[in-house]
Design an enzyme around this catalytic site. Structure first.
Site, PDB file in Angstrom:
ATOM      1  N   GLU A 144       0.774  -1.142   0.008  1.00 22.97           N
ATOM      2  CA  GLU A 144      -0.251  -0.089   0.000  1.00 22.97           C
ATOM      3  C   GLU A 144       0.952   1.204   0.104  1.00 22.97           C
ATOM      4  O   GLU A 144       1.866   1.369   0.645  1.00 22.97           O
ATOM      5  CB  GLU A 144      -1.025   0.065   1.269  1.00 22.97           C
ATOM      6  CG  GLU A 144      -2.126  -0.612   0.962  1.00 22.97           C
ATOM      7  CD  GLU A 144      -2.794  -0.331   2.325  1.00 22.97           C
ATOM      8  OE1 GLU A 144      -2.990   0.763   2.955  1.00 22.97           O
ATOM      9  OE2 GLU A 144      -3.335  -1.543   2.953  1.00 22.97           O
ATOM     10  N   ASP A 173      -6.206   8.566  10.154  1.00 24.78           N
ATOM     11  CA  ASP A 173      -4.853   8.340  10.364  1.00 24.78           C
ATOM     12  C   ASP A 173      -4.437   8.501  11.796  1.00 24.78           C
ATOM     13  O   ASP A 173      -4.559   9.575  12.261  1.00 24.78           O
ATOM     14  CB  ASP A 173      -3.620   8.447   9.465  1.00 24.78           C
ATOM     15  CG  ASP A 173      -3.885   7.694   8.321  1.00 24.78           C
ATOM     16  OD1 ASP A 173      -3.732   6.229   8.532  1.00 24.78           O
ATOM     17  OD2 ASP A 173      -3.969   8.254   7.202  1.00 24.78           O
TER      18      ASP A 173
END
Lengths: 411, 250
Positions: free
Chosen positions: B30, B41
């Site tokens: 990724e 995040d």
């Protein structure tokens, strides 16, 4: 952009019958958030619809707005300013007279009642200048709910008075040290907290931004401003105003002021953004004037960002307007032409604050001073029989340190 | 399945790192596109994005870097990118450029299933996978709707909250995986909070893959200020990734 978004851009007249079930204001709004938050947003939408339809909820809210907040606040005729301008009659909707000194408490009382109704045990909030933080801490203290307020480290330094008030009210002020260390990062941090705590925590968002249903909920709770102003204007002058004016950062006081007038075709509506130091990127916070359509903090609206989609730095003398996004309903009003958006810079806002204090005996917040500066200019262009109503969104006590610093005075 | 942010500490290092990870046995890699406001995040990945953005990494340069390495790498590359970036760039253009650079698919963490139908159609037209996410807070009927648009694999979020290293995984994770297994034939990959081989062992038989981000990204932290350690750090990350890959393949 052939497949830009599933919708084609909206065209046509603005209506108050928005948003739809998916949170659309024309093409704007909706939900662009991590999957972890989706269930909570759906649940909040359902619970809010039930509360809105429940007369006992409305009764409890109205009671608190009356006895705790001090509503209805007056619609005040600014006689000396009107005479000095020599044009339209200027009226102020006095949100500065609310408990905690600004319009923010209208929303936090409503959302705190919603928190209790949903059985959630803890509240989080973000704050920039600290007004929403103070209003949230106040509402939570009133109901004994634990409250965490996320605030950028940079804003904590600039707004010591409000930090002190929040802590005195029993809230925990959590410094945000990521990114720009201002409101934008405080929202990011509050959303992150919420992703991990969503089972027992409600996030009281302070403006008409973020994912659906927040822009609708905050607008509804703030609409008490415009509803009162509308009926007070009818009662005292026998007619509707010719123009309604408010300042726009995220856009909550303005959304609350404007919304009840949207369907009154004869009423001109103007939103005043922060022009800062000038039109150069990074020098202002005029999202609707200079921004592009884009996504920020879970909603699709206008945004100040670079060509790669990175959120831009913004500047305004007033911390409450210092935000690179704006509520999706404002984007809808802009694109339908229902509301005109203009901007006023730092210098004029500061001068206006001092001028209004001396002329009218009212010290407006720096945010509010942007709206008044434009109203004074506009009054001069209008005839004496015209009526202008300005949302006096907050009082200027919180700004005295900053104003003293900027004008070289000692407190 | 390791995750790294493009441009941290710089794009040439990102290119080397991708090769190192591929050589260590990663099944898929990724690549995070740095974003100024990444609400999904945690602090480690946000800090990595902030480091990359401080060096003004541009979209065009990220695509150029991926183009330069994607042919040499066996493992499919999947972009992790905010819809804010895709929308601003132009949705058609973004998908075309991502495809041309060699990405096999995209994960768009802030484009939930409800908003994804138009974008999913576009991705399908370009034969790219749009990876859908399912969270511990997702009710089963919602999961069913999300799976309708899913291709490639299903990204199962292991904890309520952001990305970042955690000791414990959500107690309902096993239940969630079991339930998803009955609803889709796509591989199930678990991410958010995974950092160690023993967590991978624990997921054996329940999930088909794991995504490790923060634990890898954290190893890059000191490179921003001291580039002399680049080779050693790349080697360390390669070894760590191999440990994880071995645990997964064992």
């Amino acid at each position: 952009m052939s497949v830009a978004l599933p919708d084609t851009p909206f065209s046509g007249h603005a209506t108050s019958q928005v948003p739809d079930a998916e949170g659309r204001f024309g093409e704007f709004g909706r939900r662009f958030v991590p999957e972890t938050l989706m269930h909570a947003l759906e649940e909040l939408t359902v619970e809010y619809a039930k509360a809105k339809a429940d007369p006992s909820f409305q009764k409890q809210l109205d009671g608190l707005l009356h006895t705790f907040v001090g509503r209805p606040n007056p619609l005040y005729f600014a006689e000396r300013l009107t005479n000095a301008c020599g044009g339209a009659q200027i009226y102020f909707k006095r949100e500065d007279l609310n408990h905690t000194g600004a319009h923010k408490i209208n929303n936090t009382i409503g959302q705190t009642l919603l928190t209790l109704r949903m059985g959630k045990k803890r509240v989080i909030a973000e704050t920039g200048a600290g007004q929403h933080g103070v209003a949230t801490a106040t509402a939570c203290a009133r109901f004994g709910l634990p409250c965490v307020v996320y605030m950028g480290e940079e804003d904590i330094r600039r707004q010591k008075l409000n930090v002190f008030i929040m802590r005195t009210m029993g809230a925990e002020v959590r410094p945000v040290t990521s990114g720009s260390r201002t409101l934008r990062d405080a929202i990011n941090e509050a959303m992150r907290d919420w992703m991990a705590s969503v089972e027992d925590t409600h996030y009281i968002l302070g403006s008409v931004v973020g994912p659906h249903p927040f822009p609708m909920i905050v607008r509804d709770f703030q609409s008490v401003i415009g509803k009162e102003a509308r009926s007070q204007c009818l009662a005292t002058t026998g007619r509707l105003p010719d123009e309604v004016i408010a300042c726009v950062g995220g856009g909550s006081n303005s959304a609350g002021m404007f919304y009840p007038f949207v369907d009154d075709a004869s009423v001109e509506i103007t939103g005043v953004e922060a022009g800062g130091r000038g039109p150069k990127a990074g020098d202002h916070a005029s999202t609707l004037t200079f921004g592009n359509k884009g996504i920020l903090h879970g909603t699709y609206s206008y945004v100040l960002q670079d060509e790669d989609g990175q959120t831009a730095d913004v500047h305004s003398i007033s911390a409450g307007l210092d935000y690179p996004g704006v509520g999706p309903e404002h984007a809808y009003w802009k694109d339908t032409g229902r509301v005109r958006y203009v901007n006023i810079g730092d210098k004029r806002a500061l001068e206006t604050m001092q001028y209004v204090a001396r002329t009218e005996g009212i010290l407006p917040a720096l945010e509010t001073s942007h709206a008044i500066a434009y109203a004074l200019e506009r009054a001069k262009q209008r005839k004496p029989s015209d009526i202008i109503v300005v949302c006096l969104s907050g009082r200027g006590d919180k700004d005295v340190n900053e104003v003293a610093r900027l004008t070289g005075q000692e407190l | 399945m390791p995750f790294i942010a493009a441009g941290d500490p710089d794009l040439p290092t990102t290119a080397k790192l991708l090769k190192e990870l591929a050589a260590s046995g990663a099944d898929l890699i990724e690549v995070g596109f740095p974003y100024s406001d990444p609400i999904a995040d945690g602090p480690v990945i946000q800090a990595s994005y902030t480091r990359a953005l401080a060096k003004h990494v541009k979209l065009k340069e990220i695509f150029a870097t991926i183009t330069s390495v994607s042919r040499e790498i066996q493992a499919p590359l999947v972009g992790m990118v905010s819809y804010a970036i895709i929308f601003r760039h132009g949705i058609d253009a973004f998908v075309q450029e991502a495809k041309a650079a060699g990405f096999a698919g995209l994960i768009v963490p802030d484009l939930p299933g409800d908003e994804a139908s138009g974008f999913a159609t576009l991705m399908a037209r370009h034969q790219m996978d749009l990876i859908q996410l399912v969270a511990p807070t997702t009710p089963p009927d919602r999961a069913a709707k999300i799976l309708k648009h899913a291709t490639g694999f299903v990204y199962c979020i292991a904890v309520a909250g952001t990305t970042g290293v955690r000791k414990e995984l959500a107690p309902q994770l096993a239940e969630m995986l079991k339930s998803l297994r009955t609803q889709t034939t796509l591989p199930l990959a678990v991410g958010f909070g995974i950092s160690a081989p023993d967590q991978i062992n624990h997921l054996k038989g329940k999930a088909d893959g794991v995504i490790v981000g923060s634990a890898i990204v954290k190893l890059l932290e000191n490179l921003a200020s001291d580039s002399s350690k680049t080779d050693a750090t790349l080697h360390d990350i390669g070894s760590f990734s191999k440990t994880l890959a071995d645990a997964a393949h064992h």
